[in-house]
Design an enzyme around this catalytic site. Structure first.
Site, PDB file in Angstrom:
ATOM      1  N   HIS A 133       0.838  -1.193   0.000  1.00 55.41           N
ATOM      2  CA  HIS A 133       0.000   0.000   0.000  1.00 55.41           C
ATOM      3  C   HIS A 133       0.880   1.253   0.000  1.00 55.41           C
ATOM      4  O   HIS A 133       2.011   1.232   0.491  1.00 55.41           O
ATOM      5  CB  HIS A 133      -0.928   0.009   1.218  1.00 55.41           C
ATOM      6  CG  HIS A 133      -2.084  -0.947   1.079  1.00 55.41           C
ATOM      7  ND1 HIS A 133      -2.606  -1.643   2.142  1.00 55.41           N
ATOM      8  CD2 HIS A 133      -2.806  -1.315   0.003  1.00 55.41           C
ATOM      9  CE1 HIS A 133      -3.611  -2.405   1.717  1.00 55.41           C
ATOM     10  NE2 HIS A 133      -3.743  -2.220   0.417  1.00 55.41           N
ATOM     11  N   GLU A 184     -11.291  -9.502  10.653  1.00 53.55           N
ATOM     12  CA  GLU A 184     -11.150  -8.843   9.352  1.00 53.55           C
ATOM     13  C   GLU A 184     -12.314  -9.169   8.424  1.00 53.55           C
ATOM     14  O   GLU A 184     -13.164 -10.000   8.718  1.00 53.55           O
ATOM     15  CB  GLU A 184      -9.820  -9.264   8.703  1.00 53.55           C
ATOM     16  CG  GLU A 184      -8.623  -8.501   9.244  1.00 53.55           C
ATOM     17  CD  GLU A 184      -8.498  -7.113   8.602  1.00 53.55           C
ATOM     18  OE1 GLU A 184      -9.372  -6.739   7.797  1.00 53.55           O
ATOM     19  OE2 GLU A 184      -7.512  -6.411   8.920  1.00 53.55           O
TER      20      GLU A 184
END
Lengths: 472, 75
Positions: free
Chosen positions: A183, A274
């Site tokens: 990222h 998650e």
């Protein structure tokens, strides 16, 4: 209609019956997660505002499920609330091409700095933090923007990154930042550590809805989330400069935490429930020390319940995932018509395409598997004909049932990159690609002769007429 | 103070209810960075009742990996 702050968007949601005010007394655990996950299973899941929190002064406010429903998403995009997911997809896809028109504007005395706190910072007492899933490793910020600059190009606005990463508040003034190496935020942190530099990091909570959607999108490294947000808002995006750094933050953020990276050290973090519906393992991640909190008067604390789907996370990230994949496919494959990567961040992607020649469906699937997002996320890739709506599961199942020849159209590519939070990847990060080509074979491939039933004459006009009759 | 997760003696009171009502206290662990509130469910705050799958030992903590590798310093 532009929503440059969270509050005006919530007013609109309330007007549209897409917001509930929950006034009963709540305990931070387990009530916040109970309320928000239950609300997600209502028809047109509403945002929920809670302001009666055990241990906090009256008026302390939590809001969740802001992006919960497709109706809320349509309103955010400036569309009629009844716009279909497909219509929302094409609205986003159209705006995506107008990046160059995006602009920003700085505000003097921005609302996010109405109150400034620089001493005795205790995030646990200043924010209504809560444990999102029962066995999380602590109290998490699940929908905060993390803002960082490229340390080698601190004045390059387009390289500034705004991302939503999971953040565990571990100590009164210390947060753990879980950002994947691939990222853009992870790239910034790595560059900072090469320089052994305690670079500034800003964390923004309670932000305009469109910037949350853009922060969740896999943009190119030198594309500004703020400029993209401006394209959707149709006006310059309002920014503020942090007090202690040159970072840019949404001027209407409810809270901004200003801090600095502790370089070249790692700290135990997790586990965390998650989006695949399972807990991630624990890791060692970055620490950021918070030096200052600024906030609006009477700030609203925004949170997001993430867990067994469907959750707000799935809606928030759905089209922000689908549209970039679509754009990347279109660059070299103009036959592609539409992409639905809404399920669990694109672990399954359904692509509608016309075929250039025999076998082309499989070629499109392999291109999906080589897009930046698809490399690790898209593991089940279903390709359907261009006239099939990939957002309509009735049509997708029809295509699967009537086009797939298991001996020719189903392919597994073993030992490919996988997404490490997907519990089927083993070791984490290694998986397989499943390709199902559910398109009608094109020459020189062939299927036995059959004749399709024609589309009924006058169908569209009659449907509209009947809708009008029902509406009377 | 003992951490309910890793059982080290490295936990401390990090916060209390800001309305001064005494409604809850919040604890943190300096070893495993766990955090918990005094008012949470029994199978969170009571060591005996916690889910063993989420308990930590020094061995388990050693096995955890760095999500981001520490890069070489620039010369």
């Amino acid at each position: 209609m532009s929503y440059q702050d969270l509050r005006s968007f919530l007013e609109k949601l309330e007007e549209e019956n897409l917001l509930i005010r929950y006034e009963d007394k709540i305990n931070l655990e387990p009530d916040v997660r109970t309320v928000l996950s239950a609300a997600m299973h209502m028809e047109d899941p509403p945002a929920v505002v809670m302001d009666n929190i055990t241990g906090f002064q009256k008026g302390t406010t939590i809001v969740g499920n802001v992006h919960a429903s497709w109706k809320s998403n349509a309103i955010m995009l400036g569309m009629d609330k009844n716009a279909t997911i497909r219509e929302q997809f094409f609205e986003m896809a159209e705006k995506w091409d107008n990046y160059d028109e995006g602009s920003v504007e700085y505000m003097d005395n921005p609302p996010c700095q109405e109150v400034v706190i620089e001493e005795d910072i205790n995030l646990f007492e200043m924010l209504p933090l809560h444990r999102i899933n029962k066995n999380d490793g602590g109290m998490y910020l699940s929908k905060a923007l993390t803002v960082t600059k490229d340390p080698d190009h601190p004045d390059d606005f387009d390289k500034e990154n705004v991302g939503i990463y999971r953040i565990q508040v571990q100590h009164p003034n210390t947060i753990a930042l879980h950002v994947m190496p691939f990222h853009d935020g992870g790239r910034h942190m790595s560059l900072a550590e090469e320089r052994n530099e305690a670079v500034p990091v800003a964390v923004c909570i309670g932000v305009p809805p469109i910037i949350a959607a853009m922060a969740a999108a896999p943009l190119n490294y030198d594309e500004s989330e703020y400029k993209f947000a401006s394209v959707f808002e149709g006006e310059p995006f309002k920014l503020a400069k942090c007090i202690g750094s040159n970072l840019d933050v949404p001027a209407y953020s409810e809270y901004v935490l200003e801090g600095r990276l502790i370089p070249r050290k790692r700290f135990f973090e997790g586990p965390f429930g998650e989006f695949p519906g399972s807990y991630s393992g624990a890791k060692r991640v970055y620490h950021v020390e918070i030096e200052r909190i600024t906030h609006r008067k009477n700030p609203m604390f925004e949170t997001l319940y993430i867990g067994r789907p469907w959750t707000e996370h799935d809606t928030l990230i759905g089209l922000s995932t689908s549209v970039p994949i679509y754009k990347q496919l279109k660059e070299t494959m103009p036959e592609v018509k539409c992409v639905n990567a809404n399920y669990q961040h694109g672990l399954t992607a359904i692509v509608a395409t016309d075929l250039r020649f025999g076998g082309y469906g499989k070629t499109v699937a392999m291109r999906v598997a080589t897009t930046p997002h698809g490399i690790s996320y898209c593991k089940n890739i279903i390709v359907v004909d261009g006239d099939v709506d990939p957002f309509d599961m009735d049509q997708v199942m029809w295509a699967l049932n009537t086009r797939v020849r298991a001996d020719k159209d189903v392919t597994v590519i073993q030992n490919t990159p996988g997404f490490q939070l997907d519990p089927t990847t083993n070791p984490p990060g290694m998986g397989n690609k499943l390709i199902i080509d559910a398109t009608t074979p094109e020459y020189p491939d062939k299927i036995r002769d059959f004749q399709m039933i024609e589309k009924v004459d006058g169908f569209d006009d009659m449907k509209q007429k009947l809708e009008e009759l029902r509406g009377k | 103070m003992k951490c309910v997760r890793c059982l080290s003696d490295d936990a401390y009171k990090a916060a209390e209810a800001p309305d001064k009502s005494g409604a809850w206290e919040l604890y943190c662990c300096r070893t495993c960075n766990y955090g918990w509130r005094s008012t949470e469910e029994e199978d969170i705050v009571n060591i005996e009742k916690r889910n063993p799958a989420f308990q930590l030992t020094p061995e388990k903590m050693e096995q955890v990996f760095d999500l981001n590798k520490i890069p070489e310093l620039r010369k």
